[in-house]
Design a protein around this motif. Structure first.
Motif, PDB file in Angstrom:
ATOM      1  N   SER A  65      39.412   9.452  50.678  1.00 19.28           N
ATOM      2  CA  SER A  65      40.145   8.758  51.734  1.00 19.28           C
ATOM      3  C   SER A  65      41.776   9.067  51.367  1.00 19.28           C
ATOM      4  O   SER A  65      42.520   8.437  52.247  1.00 19.28           O
ATOM      5  CB  SER A  65      39.978   7.192  51.632  1.00 19.28           C
ATOM      6  OG  SER A  65      40.340   6.583  50.435  1.00 19.28           O
ATOM      7  N   ALA A  66      42.130   9.516  50.152  1.00 24.41           N
ATOM      8  CA  ALA A  66      43.384   9.575  49.670  1.00 24.41           C
ATOM      9  C   ALA A  66      44.215  10.748  50.901  1.00 24.41           C
ATOM     10  O   ALA A  66      43.580  11.609  51.017  1.00 24.41           O
ATOM     11  CB  ALA A  66      43.639  10.068  48.477  1.00 24.41           C
ATOM     12  N   PRO A  67      45.364  10.321  51.358  1.00 27.45           N
ATOM     13  CA  PRO A  67      45.883  11.433  52.044  1.00 27.45           C
ATOM     14  C   PRO A  67      46.082  12.904  51.186  1.00 27.45           C
ATOM     15  O   PRO A  67      46.649  12.677  50.077  1.00 27.45           O
ATOM     16  CB  PRO A  67      47.300  10.810  52.561  1.00 27.45           C
ATOM     17  CG  PRO A  67      47.426   9.885  51.287  1.00 27.45           C
ATOM     18  CD  PRO A  67      46.191   9.270  50.936  1.00 27.45           C
ATOM     19  N   ALA A  68      46.066  13.778  51.841  1.00 27.47           N
ATOM     20  CA  ALA A  68      46.276  15.143  51.519  1.00 27.47           C
ATOM     21  C   ALA A  68      47.877  15.313  51.207  1.00 27.47           C
ATOM     22  O   ALA A  68      48.767  14.574  51.973  1.00 27.47           O
ATOM     23  CB  ALA A  68      46.052  16.119  52.251  1.00 27.47           C
ATOM     24  N   ALA A  69      48.413  16.066  50.026  1.00 28.35           N
ATOM     25  CA  ALA A  69      49.710  16.233  49.869  1.00 28.35           C
ATOM     26  C   ALA A  69      50.252  17.282  50.914  1.00 28.35           C
ATOM     27  O   ALA A  69      50.742  18.415  50.491  1.00 28.35           O
ATOM     28  CB  ALA A  69      49.858  16.758  48.241  1.00 28.35           C
ATOM     29  N   ASP A  70      50.347  16.683  52.061  1.00 25.21           N
ATOM     30  CA  ASP A  70      51.098  17.650  53.288  1.00 25.21           C
ATOM     31  C   ASP A  70      52.559  17.159  53.547  1.00 25.21           C
ATOM     32  O   ASP A  70      52.944  16.417  53.185  1.00 25.21           O
ATOM     33  CB  ASP A  70      50.191  17.342  54.662  1.00 25.21           C
ATOM     34  CG  ASP A  70      48.681  17.881  54.490  1.00 25.21           C
ATOM     35  OD1 ASP A  70      48.476  18.881  53.447  1.00 25.21           O
ATOM     36  OD2 ASP A  70      48.018  17.262  54.888  1.00 25.21           O
ATOM     37  N   TRP A  71      53.053  18.089  54.320  1.00 21.72           N
ATOM     38  CA  TRP A  71      54.528  17.945  54.790  1.00 21.72           C
ATOM     39  C   TRP A  71      54.313  18.357  56.072  1.00 21.72           C
ATOM     40  O   TRP A  71      54.825  19.393  56.497  1.00 21.72           O
ATOM     41  CB  TRP A  71      55.596  18.925  53.943  1.00 21.72           C
ATOM     42  CG  TRP A  71      56.987  18.353  54.326  1.00 21.72           C
ATOM     43  CD1 TRP A  71      57.819  18.866  55.181  1.00 21.72           C
ATOM     44  CD2 TRP A  71      57.811  17.403  53.502  1.00 21.72           C
ATOM     45  NE1 TRP A  71      58.961  18.219  55.064  1.00 21.72           N
ATOM     46  CE2 TRP A  71      59.087  17.441  54.071  1.00 21.72           C
ATOM     47  CE3 TRP A  71      57.442  16.367  52.578  1.00 21.72           C
ATOM     48  CZ2 TRP A  71      59.989  16.446  53.787  1.00 21.72           C
ATOM     49  CZ3 TRP A  71      58.570  15.504  52.151  1.00 21.72           C
ATOM     50  CH2 TRP A  71      59.757  15.446  52.704  1.00 21.72           C
ATOM     51  N   PRO A  72      53.668  17.519  57.146  1.00 24.04           N
ATOM     52  CA  PRO A  72      53.678  18.135  58.435  1.00 24.04           C
ATOM     53  C   PRO A  72      54.620  18.232  59.392  1.00 24.04           C
ATOM     54  O   PRO A  72      54.450  18.682  60.480  1.00 24.04           O
ATOM     55  CB  PRO A  72      52.478  17.062  58.858  1.00 24.04           C
ATOM     56  CG  PRO A  72      52.780  15.821  58.178  1.00 24.04           C
ATOM     57  CD  PRO A  72      53.402  16.245  57.021  1.00 24.04           C
ATOM     58  N   ARG A  73      55.722  17.717  58.861  1.00 24.37           N
ATOM     59  CA  ARG A  73      56.951  17.662  59.780  1.00 24.37           C
ATOM     60  C   ARG A  73      58.254  17.836  58.937  1.00 24.37           C
ATOM     61  O   ARG A  73      58.337  17.452  57.720  1.00 24.37           O
ATOM     62  CB  ARG A  73      56.945  16.415  60.753  1.00 24.37           C
ATOM     63  CG  ARG A  73      58.125  16.308  61.871  1.00 24.37           C
ATOM     64  CD  ARG A  73      57.896  14.986  62.634  1.00 24.37           C
ATOM     65  NE  ARG A  73      58.809  14.805  63.693  1.00 24.37           N
ATOM     66  CZ  ARG A  73      59.983  14.305  63.600  1.00 24.37           C
ATOM     67  NH1 ARG A  73      60.324  13.559  62.376  1.00 24.37           N
ATOM     68  NH2 ARG A  73      60.878  14.242  64.691  1.00 24.37           N
TER      69      ARG A  73
END
Length: 431
Positions: free
Chosen positions: A19-27
């Motif tokens: 459930s942990a959020p991925a290490a993304d930078w979506p914006r």
């Protein structure tokens, strides 16, 4: 019994990991829309040349930043009269797919032909808004076009100085797009799956180069849009919009007094206050949102004139680089509650104007000529704790992106020693 408890603990750990959020930078402003990341265990010390470079990828014109999700990096730039969307492997820089379309454009005031807006990744889709108003949704895995709209013809967009410049925003099932049209559709919400219009926020202020951000005031989801287009006399300011139906709750004027001016910095939220700024004549203003959603200017700060970059909120303060020009640029700190300037520091002139990214107990600072540093920023002042010169090239105005310990930096112009425009990936995890 012990085995049962062990299995239960393992199940809990696996559930939390899933459930942990991925290490993304979506914006371009990051996962929290405030230039911050929750990543930890980053390298805070490095050799003179800086962190290890993992890979680089040649880029064309434009000052838009990369976005990252699911191990993929998306870059939006211009090459040979086309706007180009490239999807790269985050670990290696290898290109996975490319989409391009003709987009010849010449700005009225001599700016380059590249796109002004960053891509946005959400739910397996990539959204891009081109300089001439081409808006499209692409499949992140394949690049297939899901839907496409030509906003300039469909909406009769008002004239702009440098083309479309505000990065869209995803909120739930909506894609929020700053526009400015002849019939006063200042901001619109489209169905992100189909591109169909869901609502339009009606106001005379046209599209600026600032990007909308989300905010929640008194339990209500809102869109904050710092608008103001090619108007004579110039008009514009902060719109607080109901994200549910597009109702404009308030419109607070704040715009430079000169015609040839643009607002670029995104709104910055701290509690029920919003900081907005331009760099030509008026500087910054902090707007307070009341429980009835009326708005008033709590304080003004003419010398807090952020320009190409946005301020960052932290510890009851706004931190950011002030100054329209390099020679008067400085990093400043203002208290949110009072509007008092707590300090101002040019950091030895090393960074001039720069972008800040808050992560792992510090601030990464990317200077406009290719310098990177860790800064310790508090109410009492600024301290450089590590620094490196990556390259020497002008117009390094693009905010960096951080994902899974990788730092993505755009060199937008040719630089010293023959370096060419490129996207560079650096290792901040010590792989």
């Amino acid at each position: 019994m012990i085995a049962g408890r062990l299995v239960s603990k393992i199940a809990v750990v696996m559930l939390l990991a899933a459930s942990a959020p991925a290490a993304d930078w979506p914006r371009y402003l990051g996962p929290n829309n405030d230039s911050s990341s929750s990543e930890t265990k980053l390298l805070h010390e490095w050799p003179k040349e800086g962190p290890h470079k993992l890979w680089e990828y040649p880029k064309g014109d434009g000052h838009t930043g990369p976005v990252v999700a699911g191990g993929r990096v998306v870059l939006f730039h211009a090459l040979d009269g086309h706007e180009v969307i490239d999807c790269l492997d985050a670990a290696t820089g290898a290109r996975q797919w490319r989409v391009s379309y003709p987009a010849d454009y010449q700005a009225q005031f001599g700016a380059g032909p590249g796109p002004r807006t960053a891509p946005v990744i959400d739910g397996g889709l990539v959204f891009t808004l081109g300089i001439k108003g081409t808006l499209q949704a692409l499949d992140l895995a394949t690049g297939a076009v899901k839907w496409k709209r030509e906003l300039a013809s469909e909406y009769k967009l008002l004239p702009t100085f440098f083309g479309q410049g505000g990065t869209p925003l995803v909120m739930g099932d909506k894609l929020i797009v700053p526009l400015g049209t002849e019939d006063q559709k200042s901001v619109v919400a489209l169905d992100k799956q189909t591109g169909r219009e869901l609502w339009a926020a009606k106001h005379a202020w046209g599209s600026s180069y600032s990007s909308p951000v989300p905010a929640k005031f008194y339990g209500r989801e809102c869109v904050l849009a710092f608008q103001g287009g090619m108007d004579d006399p110039p008009t514009g300011g902060l719109l607080v919009i109901d994200a549910a139906d597009g109702t404009v709750f308030s419109a607070t004027p704040h715009r430079a007094r000169m015609f040839a001016s643009v607002s670029i910095s995104a709104p910055v939220v701290s509690g029920n206050r919003v900081f907005i700024a331009e760099a030509y004549t008026e500087g910054g203003a902090c707007v307070e949102i009341a429980p009835d959603f009326t708005a008033k200017v709590a304080w003004r700060a003419r010398k807090f004139d952020t320009y190409l970059m946005s301020a960052v909120p932290y510890d009851g303060c706004f931190f950011g680089f002030a100054g329209q020009h390099q020679q008067n640029a400085a990093l400043v700190c203002y208290e949110v509650a009072s509007g008092n300037e707590l300090w101002r520091d040019d950091l030895g002139g090393r960074f001039q104007r720069g972008s800040l990214l808050r992560a792992d107990g510090g601030f990464l600072c990317l200077g406009e000529n290719g310098d990177l540093a860790w800064l310790d920023l508090t109410r009492k002042g600024a301290k450089i704790t590590a620094a490196a010169k990556f390259f020497h090239a002008p117009e390094t105005w693009t905010a960096p992106a951080l994902s899974d310990g990788r730092l993505f930096i755009c060199q937008n112009e040719a630089g010293a020693n023959g370096t060419k425009p490129r996207l560079i990936c650096y290792d901040l995890h010590g792989r």
